[in-house]
Design an enzyme around this catalytic site. Structure first.
Site, PDB file in Angstrom:
ATOM      1  N   THR A  70      80.632  54.589  31.032  1.00  0.00           N
ATOM      2  CA  THR A  70      82.016  55.077  31.155  1.00  0.00           C
ATOM      3  C   THR A  70      82.345  55.970  29.964  1.00  0.00           C
ATOM      4  OG1 THR A  70      82.646  53.083  32.360  1.00  0.00           O
ATOM      5  CG2 THR A  70      84.440  54.342  31.371  1.00  0.00           C
ATOM      6  N   GLN A 177      73.564  54.720  38.887  1.00  0.00           N
ATOM      7  CA  GLN A 177      72.903  53.923  39.937  1.00  0.00           C
ATOM      8  C   GLN A 177      71.559  54.531  40.348  1.00  0.00           C
ATOM      9  OE1 GLN A 177      73.806  50.951  40.824  1.00  0.00           O
ATOM     10  NE2 GLN A 177      75.906  50.835  40.100  1.00  0.00           N
ATOM     11  N   SER A 197      73.305  53.907  32.089  1.00  0.00           N
ATOM     12  CA  SER A 197      73.796  52.651  31.531  1.00  0.00           C
ATOM     13  C   SER A 197      72.663  51.623  31.518  1.00  0.00           C
ATOM     14  CB  SER A 197      74.943  52.145  32.418  1.00  0.00           C
ATOM     15  OG  SER A 197      75.508  50.987  31.873  1.00  0.00           O
ATOM     16  N   CYS A 321      84.473  47.022  38.939  1.00  0.00           N
ATOM     17  CA  CYS A 321      85.656  47.287  38.148  1.00  0.00           C
ATOM     18  C   CYS A 321      86.913  47.066  38.981  1.00  0.00           C
ATOM     19  CB  CYS A 321      85.655  48.720  37.647  1.00  0.00           C
ATOM     20  SG  CYS A 321      84.076  49.175  36.966  1.00  0.00           S
TER      21      CYS A 321
END
Ligand SMILES: Cc1ncc(COP(=O)(O)O)c(C=O)c1O
Length: 380
Positions: A70, A177, A197, A321
């Site tokens: 993020t 992803q 990530s 989220c």
């Protein structure tokens, strides 16, 4: 038996990542210090940077560690708009909140490109935005998620790169992803910046990276003490970074696209056997072979998830989220899914630790949920 079928939200920590982190936590010092303990931590970070770079097809100097994907996406979009005097940001309607909210935070005009019923970006609309900007002499920042976290739908990265890459516009890809499952090939690609990530591939949460080309250097959101080649201030967490590096190696060994693809195929077959009326979203297009997002009409995801959770089965109603909130998925809405059906969407996602027994456990619990749902329907 319990089952963890929520890898898109966060994958279980790989043993190798845990070991690397425990070893790093036993070390003392600040990686910016010139003394021996500091240099040892610096060496650990450099080694992890090499591993992350290798896994992403990037050069080590292109890897900037951040506190999350993020943050990396926000740095790329907000910092990119400032650095390149961007006039307009273009995003895709099914993008992760990290991208959508960062675009909003830039303060410049944002255009949201829609998707078709399978979740594929409206490439003609994107082309029109680029053409209009070229005619007006405007500069765009185009950002999109390569693989959708809720449906697994894969956007045509090559086509988008071919449209944006040769122009002066800036291209940012959320590859969270896709990382570990597709070839990112960052250095050789036409993408200016990419975000990844650690916790989606079995590394720790709280560490991500922005891959950035030299020409695409952004305005720093966290200038601070000049760490990360001056691109992101703050003392680096050697333990999290070491865990990220180890996960890049460990994931390659633990995750097999073929093995997981077969599990997902089995899952879909069984699903359609027990619930022939189930709708699998994005089924008509290319999806990453780890994710099934489906709905059984009338069976609300909140109801199904609660029963599954009681049986020890972890799944999600969409993005982690937002799954705390009861409501519709913006991804399914953008795909034109009717609100009543959208409220029934369940996401099941597989990863490195997934085994066939977890599918058995899922269906054992899910068949009970289904029969309760059908009994209720018959009584109504
Ligand atoms: C597609 C996508 N982008 C961005 C993120 C944000 O990643 P992080 O949790 O590292 O901030 C996620 C995580 O849910 C994601 O799935």
């Amino acid at each position: 038996m319990s089952a963890y079928l929520d890898h898109n939200a966060s994958a279980p920590l790989l043993p190798r990542a845990r070991e690397a982190m425990v070893a790093a936590l036993a070390m003392t010092g600040n990686p910016s210090s010139v003394h021996r303990p500091g240099r040892a931590l610096r060496a650990l970070i450099d080694a992890a940077r090499d591993k992350v770079a290798k896994a992403a097809g990037a050069e080590a100097k292109q890897v900037v560690f951040t506190g999350s994907a993020t943050e990396a996406i926000t740095q790329a979009i907000v910092g990119g708009v400032k650095a390149f005097a961007i006039d307009r940001v273009i995003v895709c309607a099914t993008d992760h909140a990290a991208t959508l909210k960062a675009a909003e935070a830039t303060g410049v005009s944002v255009r949201v490109v829609g998707v078709d019923k399978d979740g594929l970006i409206d490439i003609e609309a994107l082309g029109r935005h680029i053409e209009t900007a070229n005619l007006a002499g405007e500069k765009l920042l185009v950002a999109f998620s390569w693989v959708n976290n809720e449906t697994g739908v894969i956007q045509p990265r090559g086509r988008i790169e071919a449209m944006v890459g040769p122009t002066p516009h800036i291209l940012v890809i959320d590859a969270v992803q896709a990382f570990g499952k597709r070839d990112l090939d960052f250095a050789a690609s036409a993408t200016d910046m990419m975000a990844i990530s650690a916790h989606k591939i079995g590394g720790p949460a709280g560490i991500g990276a922005l891959l950035v080309k030299g020409h695409a250097d952004t305005v720093r959101l966290v200038p601070g003490g000049g760490q990360e080649q001056g691109r992101r201030g703050g003392t680096e967490s050697a333990a999290l970074i070491a865990g990220f590096g180890a996960a890049c190696e460990g994931f390659n060994e633990a995750f097999s696209v073929e093995r997981i693809g077969e599990l997902v195929e089995q899952f879909e077959e069984r699903l359609l056997m027990v619930a022939p009326d189930a709708v699998i979203f994005g089924r008509e297009t290319e999806r990453i072979g780890t994710t099934v997002n489906f709905a059984v009409p009338g069976l609300k995801n909140t109801v199904a998830m609660m029963s599954l959770d009681l049986a020890g089965i972890a799944v999600s109603s969409g993005s982690a989220c937002s799954s705390g909130k009861v409501g519709r998925s913006h991804v399914l809405s953008a795909m034109g899914v009717a609100p009543e059906l959208g409220e029934c969407g369940l996401r099941v996602s597989f990863g490195w630790s997934s085994i066939a027994e977890e599918i058995d456990a899922f269906f054992k619990a899910y068949e009970t949920v289904l029969s309760r749902h059908r009994q209720k329907g018959a009584a109504a």
